[in-house]
Design a protein around this motif. Structure first.
Motif, short mmCIF file in Angstrom:
data_model
loop_
_atom_site.label_atom_id
_atom_site.label_comp_id
_atom_site.label_asym_id
_atom_site.label_seq_id
_atom_site.Cartn_x
_atom_site.Cartn_y
_atom_site.Cartn_z
N PHE A 113 0.84 -1.19 0.00
CA PHE A 113 0.00 0.00 0.00
C PHE A 113 0.88 1.25 0.00
CE2 PHE A 113 -2.52 -3.20 2.51
CZ PHE A 113 -3.27 -3.59 1.42
N PRO A 114 0.78 2.09 -1.03
CA PRO A 114 1.70 3.22 -1.15
C PRO A 114 1.43 4.32 -0.14
CG PRO A 114 0.10 3.25 -2.94
CD PRO A 114 -0.14 1.98 -2.17
N HIS A 115 0.25 4.31 0.50
CA HIS A 115 -0.05 5.38 1.45
C HIS A 115 0.32 5.00 2.89
CE1 HIS A 115 -3.40 2.68 1.34
NE2 HIS A 115 -4.03 3.27 2.33
N MET A 116 0.99 3.87 3.05
CA MET A 116 1.41 3.46 4.39
C MET A 116 2.91 3.20 4.36
SD MET A 116 -1.45 0.63 5.24
CE MET A 116 -3.17 0.90 4.86
#
Lengths: 274, 373
Positions: free
Chosen positions: B89-92
């Motif tokens: 997950f790129p947002h974590m």
């Protein structure tokens, strides 16, 4: 050598002209005019009038409030719509149907709604069959909100749909694989990763909604008076271009604030989806 | 017989008229490293997706620990997947990615931190918890993806071509690491790849697939030494495949000559295909050679020379040799009887196993041992 440098430079000329003539010059003119009073003298009179007058300030609050409502309703309708269209087999066709109304002039659409909402309109004719009405639909706040939302929906659906389309389906599978329910997957993965699309949608809906003026008159019956209406009145009716420009500058500033608030600060990382 | 952890019974998968899986039946036992090997489009990833729950079987049953799980959603299955594109997950950040599944289970905060740290340590990324995903290299992303899956303590780990995006050196390192990790954790790995070297190096058992079917399963050595048909022989390693005729048990004819071999159990004069691995062919003098060939060209591959030669009937021969040859030179080729592997045409794996049973018992120990246990 110098020849080549010249030809490189020449490529920028059309863009430079375009930006100069159609972006910088109009904004500069508006800012310049906003400092001219009725006697064409340079002064801060218009700004003073704006910030001293409760009418103008109320109008500003009104504009922001209505634009906010329109944006919220548009978002509430558009996100689920974009989400479901994206799951459909013929998504592109459905998307085309959503976009199609934008090909019709906004005035035509407004007049069509007059035909639907008016005392002798389709809805009242239908209600008449049950012995109800005629009810007043046209020139109410609700009808203004309804039509404005209807007109803005495609501009919200498109960026959200694109964000959903850019979302790597592996992320959804990975989330499910790690034990997330559909709802958890949506709230923890899909929503945060499509937020850039939502922000783009908000920008393209909220900003034009701030200055809607035709709908306020044709559908809202001038009960909702926004800054857009005020600008139109100043330029076309009272001929006070200076004041009109001042309101224009206020709107531009409001838009810049919205752009900053919804701007994607970590755009380089947020874009990394594949 | 150990109770298998995952079983597929006659699983079919169809998309409209296209049949992607044509009756897959496999048993996967606890603690082993399995590989689904086949060219792209053979259905190997579909099997993985069916076990993970991302796709369902059109027909047939999937069992997990003896329970039918066809209708169990992916999030309720005790298997975890390492995706080909990692799907981090790129947002974590790294820690939050690894903790994702544990957070969903409402595990206690300090337990999450402990387990995440343990998982990151086991993939040798102990200090990377605060890194953003975009700051990681391909190999590091790969490890985080593995950590995110093993932190869930699955009974089975599904790996979908996880090494395909890495460069050759890193791939080799990761092969050792994956094998080592699997042995340490003792969980079943089901690894999907189209790279036969990778499959041979890591697996306890390989399933060779083509067009929706498992053609052959067995240990890497079995599959390499005893491919059951042309496809397997060609796909696994490099080979010289020739048409021939089985004169009688332990005697085969190809390129117009008769040779002693180690295979049997076929009808007299049955048409067959013969496999000779390039590394089993030795270059010698014309007088000592069983075959006479002319060297055509050679490539230096680093650890060996790949030599192409032609015999008098214009058959191409691929030879791997540690010593270079001279282009245009006529030389002899020699090989041992057990280097010849004879394949019947259209023989299924079950028939192959049955035939091996009939003649290995009477084969002298030294010959039989080389080919089959």
């Amino acid at each position: 050598m110098s020849n080549r440098r010249f030809s490189n430079w020449a490529f920028y000329v059309p863009y430079g002209l375009w930006i100069g003539l159609f972006v910088i010059a109009p904004v500069a003119l508006i800012i310049y005019q906003s400092f001219l009073n009725l006697d064409h003298h340079f002064s801060l009179e218009n700004y003073a009038t704006f910030f001293k007058s409760s009418t103008y300030l109320m109008m500003t609050v009104n504009s922001v409030w209505w634009a906010f409502l329109i944006t919220i309703f548009t978002l509430l309708i558009s996100y689920p719509t974009a989400y479901f269209i994206h799951q459909l087999k013929h998504a592109q066709l459905w998307l085309l149907l959503v976009i199609m109304p934008t090909w019709i002039n906004i005035l035509l659409k407004a007049y069509a709604f007059i035909g639907i909402f008016s005392q002798s309109g389709i809805i009242n004719q239908f209600l008449g069959l049950f012995g109800i009405g005629p009810e007043q639909f046209l020139f109410t706040n609700a009808s203004f909100l309804f039509v404005a939302t209807y007109i803005q929906i495609p501009f919200m659906i498109l960026p959200i749909y694109n964000a959903l389309d850019d979302l790597n389906p592996s992320f959804i599978n990975a989330s499910r694989d790690l034990g997330a329910t559909n709802w958890q997957t949506f709230s923890k993965v899909t929503w945060p990763l499509t937020l850039p699309g939502v922000k783009a949608g908000i920008q393209s809906v909220f900003i034009p909604s701030l200055s809607l003026f035709m709908l306020t008159r044709l559908i809202g019956g001038n009960k909702v008076i926004t800054l857009g209406t005020a600008i139109e009145e100043h330029f076309l009716t009272t001929m006070n271009w200076g004041m009109g420009s001042t309101i224009g500058v206020i709107l531009i500033i409001a838009m810049v604030i919205i752009m900053i608030l919804t701007g994607d600060r970590k755009s380089s990382e947020g874009r990394l989806t594949r | 017989m150990v109770e298998p952890i995952v079983s597929l019974k006659n699983v079919h998968k169809r998309y409209g008229d296209a049949e992607v899986l044509k009756g897959i039946t496999i048993d996967l036992e606890q603690g082993k490293f399995y590989t689904l090997l086949g060219p792209s489009g053979c259905g190997k990833t579909t099997i993985l997706r069916i076990i993970a729950g991302f796709s369902d079987a059109t027909e047939g049953d999937v069992y997990f620990n003896g329970d039918r799980i066809n209708d169990l959603p992916a999030n309720k299955r005790k298997v975890n997947t390492v995706f080909q594109d990692y799907a981090l997950f790129p947002h974590m950040n790294v820690h939050d990615n690894v903790a994702y599944g544990l957070n969903l289970q409402k595990t206690a905060k300090n337990e999450i931190d402990d387990r995440v740290q343990q998982a990151l340590t086991s993939v040798r990324l102990a200090d990377y918890g605060n890194r953003e995903i975009s700051e990681l290299s391909g190999g590091q992303k790969q490890r985080v993806a593995i950590a995110r899956a093993i932190v869930m303590q699955p009974k089975m780990l599904l790996l979908d071509e996880p090494l395909s995006a890495l460069d050759a050196k890193l791939r080799r390192d990761m092969q050792y690491e994956l094998r080592d990790l699997q042995e340490r954790l003792g969980i079943t790995f089901l690894f999907v790849t189209h790279d036969q070297e990778e499959a041979l190096a890591m697996s306890d058992e390989i399933f060779v697939m083509n067009v929706g079917q498992v053609l052959q399963s067995g240990s890497p050595v079995d599959i390499y030494d005893e491919p059951i048909n042309h496809f397997v022989a060609d796909f696994i390693g490099e080979s010289n495949i020739l048409t021939g005729k089985m004169i009688r048990d332990y005697e085969v004819e190809f390129v117009g000559k008769r040779f002693e071999c180690a295979d049997g159990g076929m009808a007299p004069n049955e048409p067959v295909e013969v496999v000779l691995r390039p590394e089993d062919l030795d270059i010698t003098t014309v007088d000592d050679g069983k075959l006479t060939v002319t060297i055509d060209s050679q490539l230096f591959r680093g650890d060996y020379y790949e030599i192409i030669a032609y015999d008098g009937d214009h058959n191409e021969w691929l030879i791997h040799s540690t010593n270079p040859a001279t282009d245009g030179e006529t030389v002899g080729l020699t090989f041992e009887p057990y280097d010849i592997h004879v394949m019947r045409l259209h023989e299924s794996e079950a028939e192959f196993d049955a035939r091996i049973e009939t003649y290995t018992e009477e084969t002298p120990e030294d010959e039989g041992a080389a080919s089959h246990e």
